[in-house]
Motif scaffolding. Sequence first.
Motif, PDB file in Angstrom:
ATOM      1  N   GLU A   1       0.837  -1.213   0.000  1.00 55.02           N
ATOM      2  CA  GLU A   1       0.000   0.000   0.000  1.00 55.02           C
ATOM      3  C   GLU A   1       0.867   1.257   0.000  1.00 55.02           C
ATOM      4  O   GLU A   1       0.408   2.340  -0.354  1.00 55.02           O
ATOM      5  N   LYS A   2       2.136   1.119   0.380  1.00 51.37           N
ATOM      6  CA  LYS A   2       3.094   2.242   0.324  1.00 51.37           C
ATOM      7  C   LYS A   2       4.161   1.960  -0.729  1.00 51.37           C
ATOM      8  O   LYS A   2       5.285   2.468  -0.639  1.00 51.37           O
ATOM      9  N   ARG A   3       3.823   1.146  -1.674  1.00 51.65           N
ATOM     10  CA  ARG A   3       4.737   0.759  -2.766  1.00 51.65           C
ATOM     11  C   ARG A   3       6.064   0.241  -2.210  1.00 51.65           C
ATOM     12  O   ARG A   3       7.134   0.439  -2.768  1.00 51.65           O
ATOM     13  N   ASN A   4       5.972  -0.406  -1.043  1.00 51.75           N
ATOM     14  CA  ASN A   4       7.118  -1.060  -0.387  1.00 51.75           C
ATOM     15  C   ASN A   4       8.255  -0.094  -0.048  1.00 51.75           C
ATOM     16  O   ASN A   4       9.422  -0.514   0.074  1.00 51.75           O
ATOM     17  N   ALA A   5       7.924   1.189   0.082  1.00 53.02           N
ATOM     18  CA  ALA A   5       8.963   2.162   0.475  1.00 53.02           C
ATOM     19  C   ALA A   5       9.602   1.699   1.792  1.00 53.02           C
ATOM     20  O   ALA A   5       8.927   1.164   2.672  1.00 53.02           O
ATOM     21  N   MET A   6      10.903   1.906   1.895  1.00 48.04           N
ATOM     22  CA  MET A   6      11.638   1.399   3.069  1.00 48.04           C
ATOM     23  C   MET A   6      11.545   2.389   4.224  1.00 48.04           C
ATOM     24  O   MET A   6      12.193   3.440   4.208  1.00 48.04           O
ATOM     25  N   ASN A   7      10.759   2.030   5.222  1.00 49.42           N
ATOM     26  CA  ASN A   7      10.678   2.835   6.451  1.00 49.42           C
ATOM     27  C   ASN A   7      11.610   2.198   7.495  1.00 49.42           C
ATOM     28  O   ASN A   7      12.158   1.103   7.267  1.00 49.42           O
ATOM     29  N   PRO A   8      11.822   2.843   8.621  1.00 47.36           N
ATOM     30  CA  PRO A   8      12.732   2.254   9.623  1.00 47.36           C
ATOM     31  C   PRO A   8      12.313   0.850  10.040  1.00 47.36           C
ATOM     32  O   PRO A   8      13.171  -0.007  10.273  1.00 47.36           O
ATOM     33  N   ALA A   9      11.013   0.582  10.127  1.00 49.67           N
ATOM     34  CA  ALA A   9      10.575  -0.772  10.510  1.00 49.67           C
ATOM     35  C   ALA A   9      11.035  -1.796   9.463  1.00 49.67           C
ATOM     36  O   ALA A   9      11.510  -2.885   9.811  1.00 49.67           O
ATOM     37  N   THR A  10      10.915  -1.459   8.192  1.00 43.72           N
ATOM     38  CA  THR A  10      11.387  -2.368   7.134  1.00 43.72           C
ATOM     39  C   THR A  10      12.871  -2.674   7.334  1.00 43.72           C
ATOM     40  O   THR A  10      13.309  -3.822   7.247  1.00 43.72           O
ATOM     41  N   ASN A  11      13.638  -1.625   7.609  1.00 39.78           N
ATOM     42  CA  ASN A  11      15.084  -1.823   7.749  1.00 39.78           C
ATOM     43  C   ASN A  11      15.418  -2.708   8.950  1.00 39.78           C
ATOM     44  O   ASN A  11      16.297  -3.568   8.868  1.00 39.78           O
ATOM     45  N   ARG A  12      14.658  -2.540  10.023  1.00 37.16           N
ATOM     46  CA  ARG A  12      14.924  -3.356  11.216  1.00 37.16           C
ATOM     47  C   ARG A  12      14.491  -4.810  10.996  1.00 37.16           C
ATOM     48  O   ARG A  12      15.233  -5.746  11.309  1.00 37.16           O
ATOM     49  N   VAL A  13      13.285  -4.978  10.454  1.00 35.51           N
ATOM     50  CA  VAL A  13      12.783  -6.351  10.274  1.00 35.51           C
ATOM     51  C   VAL A  13      13.622  -7.081   9.219  1.00 35.51           C
ATOM     52  O   VAL A  13      13.912  -8.278   9.360  1.00 35.51           O
ATOM     53  N   MET A  14      14.034  -6.350   8.188  1.00 34.64           N
ATOM     54  CA  MET A  14      14.853  -7.001   7.160  1.00 34.64           C
ATOM     55  C   MET A  14      16.160  -7.508   7.764  1.00 34.64           C
ATOM     56  O   MET A  14      16.620  -8.612   7.441  1.00 34.64           O
ATOM     57  N   THR A  15      16.746  -6.734   8.662  1.00 33.91           N
ATOM     58  CA  THR A  15      17.980  -7.174   9.330  1.00 33.91           C
ATOM     59  C   THR A  15      17.718  -8.482  10.073  1.00 33.91           C
ATOM     60  O   THR A  15      18.515  -9.436   9.989  1.00 33.91           O
ATOM     61  N   ASP A  16      16.599  -8.540  10.785  1.00 31.31           N
ATOM     62  CA  ASP A  16      16.261  -9.761  11.539  1.00 31.31           C
ATOM     63  C   ASP A  16      16.038 -10.943  10.599  1.00 31.31           C
ATOM     64  O   ASP A  16      16.484 -12.062  10.865  1.00 31.31           O
ATOM     65  N   VAL A  17      15.342 -10.694   9.501  1.00 32.11           N
ATOM     66  CA  VAL A  17      15.056 -11.781   8.561  1.00 32.11           C
ATOM     67  C   VAL A  17      16.355 -12.307   7.952  1.00 32.11           C
ATOM     68  O   VAL A  17      16.565 -13.523   7.837  1.00 32.11           O
ATOM     69  N   LEU A  18      17.239 -11.392   7.571  1.00 29.18           N
ATOM     70  CA  LEU A  18      18.518 -11.840   6.989  1.00 29.18           C
ATOM     71  C   LEU A  18      19.282 -12.699   7.995  1.00 29.18           C
ATOM     72  O   LEU A  18      19.859 -13.731   7.647  1.00 29.18           O
ATOM     73  N   ASP A  19      19.256 -12.274   9.258  1.00 26.72           N
ATOM     74  CA  ASP A  19      19.903 -13.064  10.319  1.00 26.72           C
ATOM     75  C   ASP A  19      19.281 -14.444  10.432  1.00 26.72           C
ATOM     76  O   ASP A  19      19.983 -15.448  10.543  1.00 26.72           O
ATOM     77  N   GLU A  20      17.964 -14.464  10.427  1.00 24.73           N
ATOM     78  CA  GLU A  20      17.212 -15.692  10.686  1.00 24.73           C
ATOM     79  C   GLU A  20      17.487 -16.772   9.641  1.00 24.73           C
ATOM     80  O   GLU A  20      17.564 -17.950   9.961  1.00 24.73           O
TER      81      GLU A  20
END
Length: 278
Positions: A30-49
């Motif tokens: 709905e926001k055209r996947n723009a990277m907000n701080p939450a995206t950056n934090r969760v992406m870090t966790d996902v990459l770790d996982e």
Amino acid sequence: MPVAEPQDDTNVVRYEVSDGIAWVYFNRPEKRNAMNPATNRVMTDVLDEIEFRDDVKVLVLTGEGDAWQAGMDLKEYFRETEAQGLRGVRKSQRESYGWFRRLRWYQKPTIAMVNGWCFGGGFGPLCACDLAICADEAKFGLSEINWGILPGGGVTKVVVDFMSMRDAMYLTLTGEAIDGKTAAAWKLVNESVPLDQLKGRVEELAKTIMEKSPSAIKAAKDAVRRVKEMTYDNAEDYLVRAQESANFFDNESRKEGIKQFIDDKSYKPGLAAFKRDE
Ligand code: ACO
């Protein structure tokens, strides 16, 4: 007065693992996947996982909906963090640049599957991925200049590294968006295919890479990035040492590869990969 529901930030990135591929989605369509701080934090966790999961051989980074991702979130990443002062700005920069760097040196091979819009800060993860396949219908643009800044956060660096100076300058100064075929011709991505063939082509590419020795793939992809800025002699030295250090983790693959060709005559390395025991 209705009370706003607390936002569930964990959904801004989602992933599924199937047949050796981790499909990681930017998930704010709905926001055209723009990277907000939450995206950056969760992406870090996902990459770790998922980095060292045995069932993940290749990571594919893609977008939910009609965007790959529309760059940094101008409201949440810029305006709202600037309102917190330098501390807020630096924190959000660390969070975004941090996972771009993780991705650049990721243990598993990575493919950007660009399904739609890709703007500005999106070029960071795009070029951090080892390979990139896009849809003809995708659109790539350095829109920074359209709203009054230069392409920062490493973006100017990666476009100059990946593209010709003329093409990089054109994108930077015009802010015009180019389509997938042009992005492939300008070497920003490996290939462009019609959208309905995109996933199939990426699966095919992922399978080709999965057949190889994982330790050789990791050593090789790092080497490609490292040697770019070295002199010839430094690169030669680095590559000798990189191979010797890769042998520490997996000394059998190359011996087996040679054996299957020279002794067994079961394959030809010029045409395919040797058979590996999982
Ligand atoms: N930052 C914040 N919000 C965004 C962003 C963004 N980068 N991109 C889209 N959105 C939001 C819109 O504000 C809108 O929100 P709303 O529904 O609350 O009004 C929603 O996403 C949908 O966007 P639309 O513009 O309505 O979608 P449309 O499909 O018509 O256009 C497009 C898509 C072309 C991607 C357009 O949204 C756009 O130009 N986005 C900005 C692209 C950009 O310049 N990104 C920044 C690059 S610079 C950098 O990253 C450093």
